[in-house]
Structure formats: structure tokens, C-alpha cells
Design a protein around this motif. Structure first.
Motif, PDB file in Angstrom:
ATOM      1  N   ALA A 134       0.831  -1.202   0.000  1.00  0.00           N
ATOM      2  CA  ALA A 134       0.000   0.000   0.000  1.00  0.00           C
ATOM      3  C   ALA A 134       0.868   1.255   0.000  1.00  0.00           C
ATOM      4  O   ALA A 134       0.575   2.237  -0.699  1.00  0.00           O
ATOM      5  N   LEU A 135       1.947   1.223   0.782  1.00  0.00           N
ATOM      6  CA  LEU A 135       2.875   2.358   0.781  1.00  0.00           C
ATOM      7  C   LEU A 135       3.565   2.494  -0.567  1.00  0.00           C
ATOM      8  O   LEU A 135       3.839   3.608  -1.030  1.00  0.00           O
ATOM      9  N   GLN A 136       3.848   1.368  -1.224  1.00  0.00           N
ATOM     10  CA  GLN A 136       4.471   1.411  -2.548  1.00  0.00           C
ATOM     11  C   GLN A 136       3.517   2.024  -3.574  1.00  0.00           C
ATOM     12  O   GLN A 136       3.937   2.797  -4.436  1.00  0.00           O
ATOM     13  N   MET A 137       2.230   1.698  -3.474  1.00  0.00           N
ATOM     14  CA  MET A 137       1.250   2.303  -4.374  1.00  0.00           C
ATOM     15  C   MET A 137       1.167   3.799  -4.150  1.00  0.00           C
ATOM     16  O   MET A 137       1.096   4.586  -5.102  1.00  0.00           O
ATOM     17  N   ARG A 138       1.196   4.213  -2.890  1.00  0.00           N
ATOM     18  CA  ARG A 138       1.137   5.642  -2.600  1.00  0.00           C
ATOM     19  C   ARG A 138       2.397   6.349  -3.092  1.00  0.00           C
ATOM     20  O   ARG A 138       2.337   7.433  -3.672  1.00  0.00           O
ATOM     21  N   ALA A 139       3.565   5.710  -2.867  1.00  0.00           N
ATOM     22  CA  ALA A 139       4.837   6.334  -3.264  1.00  0.00           C
ATOM     23  C   ALA A 139       4.969   6.445  -4.778  1.00  0.00           C
ATOM     24  O   ALA A 139       5.693   7.314  -5.283  1.00  0.00           O
TER      25      ALA A 139
END
Length: 772
Positions: free
Chosen positions: A135-140
Motif C-alpha cells: 500500500a505504501l508502494q502504491m502511494r509512493a
């Protein structure tokens, strides 16, 4: 939520005096920007979409919203990321069985959005709050938020995310993702344009579903904005892709078969039979120069071959015996296959030998004009995706090299001059050699068959193969639009009326840069009117008068249109009246009536060369110096003069109209003078440079370069998922890269398609009886 970037300006609470001062600074900046919206339309945009931003989930930050031209400020206190996620999920309580949420925006969309999309979106938002890696990778991987200050100083229209980082979120990969992610483009309409953001979204959601989710989420905060999404997924196989791959395979197969037949079956050695004892000897190889097959006789003399190789008469072999030559003749089927031979076509295209009767300087002018056009299109196509777009735009008007790039569109006028010059000169010579007779039906048919097959091949490759090859943020939305336009209006391209279909306010409905072909063909169609007078004794002055009159009328029409529509000019670039609207510049730029002035210059120069029969002309040194000095001065003014105009004060309206009407004609006159002076032996070192043999191979592929250089550039721009930061070195490197790539592709297309089809056309139109 990484799927929904936003534009924010933080506003402090009243108790924080330091932050309040910052807010006043922001307010002053915003007001100053809005006052200049008429100059920068991108700044008058709607900042009304919310979701996760750059603040942490615990931040308690207000947002300042600016709507259109109104400067209406709406304060939303205590809007946090947690509030936004709760608006989507409807709270963090027990999850609904179908959507994974307990209501909220997602829970209200069960009838409009698929269950899979709702579940994956809810799961992503929940996992984002728990800081899970995927999820953090999608946001980043989504585009970063912007503010008005950033937009004012960069003029960026595109904000990319990290395409590959988002595409790496797949089930079963190291990220441990329970869902697949897919890069998308979020389109935010603004006044007169749009902002594009690269975002990372659940793959299970289509573009319409994402648009519906964001629209409903915005409504939760009392706003209504027309955002939309564009897919970046790989284009599936379709009829167009299959046809394009089939054509490529077919031409490759024909090239391999033709080359094999040329080298191994037909050979390039011809059999001679000894009349006395039947021994076999070998005759000399045919020589290929500049696309024309010639045969070297036993004594070194050459004669042009018409396709049937004939080695006649008696010669002596190395032993001194008399050998009678047997005629070896190619049938039509043999010629058709040999037309695709790479062993013959490659030496013809790459040869550095020039026929004695050719106008060598025209090759140099043609190549340099093409390079200039490529340099111009590098600037045009890269400008939109630069991250420092404003700096680039301002510098391009001042620096000499970039100013040269900005005015590269004048290179098109060079092609009009060269096209008309060659058509006029060659046709008048043919009329004279045929006693005033010419088959006009063949005149037109040969021209159509010369241009159209490669043109049609380019259209198919552009809208099908290039669309299918590769992925990028901007690729699908651009090619989908272009493909739909081509399907609807491709007939206008094949009839060469695409410069006015569907209306004269577009360059071309399909392949915008091909308006030139439509203009050139329409001018070509009317040239026999001029040739009728220019080829007849006693009527030549009438012909010259008509040519000059057409050029004058064209300039007058251009001036009138520019004055009526208030066409801007100079660095200030402000319309001179309220009639002006976007697209008017295309009416003036690509209309055959405004462009025929350059073509008339070429007709006049071709007629002058015809009168001198292409022989050297002795121009007095003083007059030659005056001609060159005036030509160089006029060309310098046409290219660089506007770079010195003011950014604040527009040029006078009358001057703008006169400039628009006359500067192309004046520049064309400089090209005409250079061509005439160099061909007649008055070019000096410039003539020698333009007649350099190195230009020959590059000149022979100019038509393919013209057709395919925008295809190569657009494919790079639309599949590049990172923005360039412009500086001088970047510009040079990009130009050199596109130059090499374009000429490589064009050489391949020329050898694979253009040259073989030209030979097939000649074979089709060749009505001479076969040798008995």
C-alpha cells in the motif's frame, strides 16, 4: 489514498501567528496569480479534489480551495487523511461483507461499481492505514501533490508518478500484495487545458469506476469536479495490429526472397555461349548507380538499362576466341521479385555517386531543411512534458540555437520551393523534348503512386503498430484519440484533402503533420495551368505574370486573415482582437491559399533554370555578392527578428499582419536564390558544401524521414514515464538521438517498402513492348 492526488495549500489556525503570516503570503501569491489568468490559463484551475496528500494521517490541516476565475475561498478545518479514508469507507467499524466497509462512499456505489473494485479499493485503504508495504508502494508511486507556487514557476502540465514502481505491485511478488495495481492517468480539467497526474490504482477498477469513486468522494465535501481517468494497460491484439504485423512480415519475406533470387538464382553474371565450341564465359556485372542500373560493356562504355539486360554483339574472351553473347531477359515476374532485392536497393540508396546532370545543391538544401524540421519538432514535442516548462519557453525565445529551433517550421517552405522547382524544371524539359506533348493522366497517376503507398504504410504503422508497442502514462489516451480520428478521416488523407477535413481549423484530422502533403498535392494539381503558358513561345510572359500574381494574392489573403482574426505575434503573443480563437493559427499555417506563395517561388526558379537549360550562368561578381548578402540578411531577419521583441508590449497590429503575410514569401525567395546560384555555378564554397556527396544517401530517404520522424518522437514521448529537466545539453542529446533513430527507421522503411514499390510502380506503368 494514493489513487487520488490533490492540490493543497495549508492554512494555519488563528492561534498560530507565524503560520498566519504564511497564510497571508499564500493568499497574496494566489491573488497575484489569478490576476494573470488571461496570460497563463493553466493557473485558473479547479483545486477541488481531495484525498490523501503529503501530510501524515495525524496532521490536522485546513485546505484553501480556489475555484476557476472567482477566487472563492472555502475553509475545511480538521480535514485529515483519516477523515478522508473514513469518508470512503464509512468508518473503521465492522466491515460490510460485499465491500469490506461499513458504508461511506464505497458502500453507496454498489450499483455503479463492481464488487471486486470496491473490495480491492477498501482493502488498499485499510492496509494503507496499517502501513503495509504494498500500500505504501502504491502511494509512493503516485504523483506528488502540487501547489500554485509550483505551477506558477514551472508551467508543468503533466505530473508523472513512478510507472514501474506501481506496475510492480502484483499478487505473489515480493511486496506481498493481495491485489494487483495498475498505473493510471488522472485528468483534471482547468481553464482552457487540463492537468495530468500519474496515479496508482487497483487493477480491478476500470476508468469509469475510478471516476465514479472520486466524483462521489469529492461530493462528500460539497464540491463537484469533472475528473476522469485514462488507462495505461497494454493494447490487446486487434485487426489493425494483425494487419500491420502481417505487412511487416510480408515485406520482409519479399526482401529475403528477392535478395536470394538476385544473388543465387538470377545471379549477377550473365551467360555467354561460344559459337564455336559451346564453352561458357561470364560477362561483366551490371553497375548500380543512384537507383539506375547500368551495364559496363567490354570496352568500359555504359548505357542505361531499362530492366531487360541485353549484352549484344561479339566480344573476345581472355583466350582471344570469338564469343557470341546470348540475350538474357527478365520477365515481369522476375523484375517484380528483383524489385525487393536488398543487394540491389541498398547500394542504390547508399551510393555516393551523383549523375552528372543532377542538381547537386538541392540535395544539401533538402537534407538541411529536414534536419531543421526535426530540430523544431524536438522542441515542440518535448515541451509539454518538461518539468521546467516555463524556463524552457522563455529561454527558447532568447537563445540563438533555440530560436533557430522555434522557427524550424520555415523548413517546410524550403520543401515547397524545392518541390515546385523540380516539378517545373523537369516537366518543362519533358514538354520541350516531346514537342509540346505530354500525357497528363500519367503525370498525375505517377505522382499519386509515388507518394501514397508509403503514406498508407505510415498511417497503419502509426495508429496500429506504434499503439500496440510499449506502455506509458500518456500513450493510450493519445493514440486512442488519434486512432479514432484516423478511422473516421483516413479517406481524406488518401485523397490529399486532409488539410481542410473536417474543417480548416485543424492541421490534419489524421497524422497532423501530413497537412504538407495535402497542400503540396493540391498545388501540384494546378501546375499544368502555369506550364501551358511557360512552355509556349510568346506566352511565357503571361505565365510569369500569373505566377507572380498568384503569389501576391496569397500574401494578401494571409495578411487579411491575420488582421481579421487578430493572429498574435512576438514574445508577448497576445491576440489583437476578440475574434481570435484557438485553431485560427492553423487556418493561416496550413491553408493551401496561404502557402502557395512559397510554391510560386519554386515555380519561378524552376522556369528560370529551364530557360538556362541547367547550364552554368556567369553572374557578375558584384551582383552575385549583392544577391548573397541580401539573401543571408533576409533569412536572418525571418528567423531571429521576433526573438528580440518585447515580452510586455505587443507588436503593432499592422506589423503583425504584414509579417504573417510576407515573411514566408521572403524566406522562400532566399531559398530560391540559393538553389539558383548553386545550380548555375555561382554558389562558391556554399555551393560546394550543399553539393557534398555525403548528402546523397540522406536526401534519398527524405520522404520517409518526413513521414516517420514524428512517429519516432511521439513513441518516445508517450512511452517515457519520467519528465525531462531541460538544459542546453539535454536539447542537443535529444536531437542527436532522434536524428539517428529517425534516419535508421527511415532507411529501413525505404529499403523495405519505398524503393521496391517505386520499382513496382515503374513496372506497372512501363508500356514498352518486350524485346524480341
Amino acid at each position: 489514498m494514493a489513487c487520488f492526488p490533490k492540490v493543497i495549500i495549508p492554512v494555519a489556525t488563528e492561534t498560530d501567528q507565524a503560520a498566519a503570516a504564511d497564510f497571508q503570503l499564500y493568499r497574496l501569491v494566489v491573488m497575484a496569480i489569478l490576476q494573470h489568468c488571461r496570460f497563463h490559463p493553466l493557473l485558473c484551475f479547479v483545486l477541488g479534489f481531495f484525498v490523501i496528500g503529503s501530510t501524515s494521517a495525524q496532521d490536522n490541516t485546513s485546505f484553501l480551495l480556489i475555484t476557476g476565475n472567482e477566487f472563492s475561498v472555502v475553509m475545511f478545518d480538521d480535514v485529515t487523511q483519516l477523515d478522508l479514508i473514513q469518508a470512503a469507507l464509512g468508518g473503521l467499524g465492522d466491515d460490510d461483507e460485499s465491500t469490506g466497509s461499513s458504508g461511506g462512499v464505497l458502500g453507496n456505489l454498489t450499483d455503479l461499481v463492481s464488487d471486486t473494485c470496491l473490495q480491492d479499493t477498501a482493502l488498499f485503504l485499510t492496509d494503507l492505514l496499517e502501513y503495509k508495504k504494498y500500500a505504501l508502494q502504491m502511494r509512493a508511486s503516485s504523483a506528488r501533490p502540487i501547489d500554485l507556487v509550483d505551477l506558477e514557476f514551472t508551467h508543468r502540465g503533466v505530473y508523472y508518478g513512478d510507472f514501474e514502481l506501481c506496475d510492480g505491485v502484483k499478487v505473489g511478488r515480493y511486496t506481498g500484495a493481495p491485489i494487483d495495481a495498475d498505473p493510471r492517468v488522472m485528468n483534471v480539467p482547468v481553464v482552457g487545458s487540463e492537468l495530468l497526474f500519474g496515479v496508482c490504482c487497483p487493477q480491478s477498477c476500470n476508468d469509469d469506476e475510478l471516476t465514479q469513486i472520486v466524483t462521489e468522494l469529492i461530493k462528500e465535501f460539497g464540491r463537484s469536479e469533472a475528473v476522469s481517468f485514462s488507462s495505461t494497460s497494454q493494447i490487446p491484439w486487434n485487426a489493425g495490429v494483425i494487419i500491420s504485423l502481417f505487412l511487416i512480415g510480408l515485406f520482409l519475406a519479399l526482401m529475403v526472397a528477392g535478395t536470394f533470387y538476385d544473388l543465387n538464382v538470377f545471379g549477377r553474371w550473365y551467360i555467354q555461349a561460344d559459337s564455336a565450341d559451346g564453352e561458357i564465359a561470364s560477362s561483366p556485372k551490371p553497375n548500380v548507380e543512384n537507383g539506375t542500373a547500368t551495364t559496363e560493356g567490354a570496352f568500359g562504355d555504359e548505357k542505361e538499362s531499362t530492366g531487360d539486360i541485353e549484352l549484344e554483339g561479339a566480344v573476345n574472351d581472355i583466350s582471344g576466341r570469338n564469343v557470341v553473347t546470348r540475350r538474357v531477359e527478365r520477365g515481369r515476374s522476375s523484375k517484380a521479385l528483383l524489385a525487393f532485392s536488398l543487394a540491389t536497393n541498398a547500394p542504390a540508396v547508399l551510393s555516393l555517386k551523383r549523375p552528372e546532370s543532377s542538381m547537386g545543391a538541392l540535395d544539401g538544401i533538402r537534407v538541411l531543411s529536414m534536419i531543421w524540421i526535426i530540430w523544431h519538432h524536438v522542441k515542440v514535442m518535448l515541451e509539454f512534458t518538461l518539468e521546467n516548462r516555463k524556463y524552457f519557453t522563455e529561454k527558447s525565445m532568447r537563445r540563438i540555437m533555440l530560436r533557430l529551433s522555434t522557427e524550424g517550421h520555415l523548413g517546410v517552405d524550403s520543401f515547397f520551393v524545392l518541390s515546385a522547382l523540380l516539378v517545373t524544371y523537369l516537366t518543362l524539359c519533358k514538354i520541350r523534348s516531346n514537342g509540346g506533348r505530354i500525357r497528363w493522366w500519367r503525370f498525375y497517376l505517377n505522382r499519386y503512386l509515388r507518394l501514397t503507398p508509403v503514406y498508407a504504410f505510415c498511417i497503419i504503422m502509426y495508429v496500429s503498430f506504434s499503439h500496440w508497442l510499449g506502455r506509458g502514462y500518456l500513450k493510450n489516451r493519445s493514440y486512442d484519440y488519434e486512432a479514432s480520428r484516423c478511422r473516421q478521416y483516413v479517406w481524406s488523407n488518401l485523397l490529399y484533402i486532409n488539410n481542410c477535413i473536417p474543417d480548416p481549423f485543424v492541421l490534419s484530422a489524421c497524422l497532423g503533420w501530413t497537412w504538407y502533403l495535402a497542400d503540396d498535392m493540391q498545388m501540384f494539381v494546378v501546375t499544368p495551368l502555369f506550364f501551358y503558358f511557360l512552355s509556349r513561345a510568346g506566352k511565357e510572359k503571361i505565365g510569369v505574370g500569373i505566377v507572380i500574381g498568384v503569389a501576391v494574392v496569397s500574401m494578401f489573403i494571409t495578411m487579411t486573415c491575420a488582421a481579421f482574426f487578430g493572429q498574435p505575434l512576438g514574445n508577448a503573443y497576445q491576440p489583437y482582437n476578440h475574434i481570435y480563437q484557438p485553431g485560427v493559427e492553423y487556418l493561416i499555417y496550413s491553408n493551401v491559399l496561404t502557402r502557395i506563395q512559397s510554391y510560386m517561388v519554386g515555380v519561378f526558379c524552376g522556369y528560370i533554370l529551364y530557360k538556362y537549360k541547367g547550364h552554368p550562368v556567369k553572374i557578375p561578381k558584384a551582383w552575385n555578392t549583392v544577391g548573397w548578402s541580401l539573401s543571408i540578411t533576409v533569412a536572418f531577419i525571418c528567423v531571429f527578428a521576433l526573438g528580440f521583441s518585447s515580452y510586455e508590449n505587443p507588436l503593432p497590429a499592422w506589423f503583425a499582419a504584414v509579417w504573417h503575410g510576407c515573411h514566408r514569401f521572403l524566406f522562400s525567395c532566399t531559398v530560391g536564390w540559393i538553389a539558383f546560384a548553386c545550380v548555375t555555378g555561382n554558389g562558391g564554397p556554399i555551393g560546394k558544401f550543399l553539393s557534398w556527396e555525403v548528402w546523397l544517401p540522406l536526401s534519398r530517404v527524405s520522404y520517409c524521414v518526413y513521414l516517420f520522424h514524428p512517429v519516432v518522437m511521439l513513441h518516445y514521448v508517450l512511452t517515457s514515464n519520467d519528465q525531462l529537466h531541460w538544459n542546453t545539453y539535454t536539447s542537443v542529446y535529444m536531437f542527436l538521438s532522434f536524428f539517428v533513430a529517425t534516419y535508421t527507421v527511415s532507411l529501413a522503411v525505404s529499403l523495405l517498402v519505398e524503393v521496391p514499390l517505386l520499382k513496382m510502380t515503374k513496372l506497372l506503368l512501363d508500356q514498352r513492348p518486350r524485346t524480341q
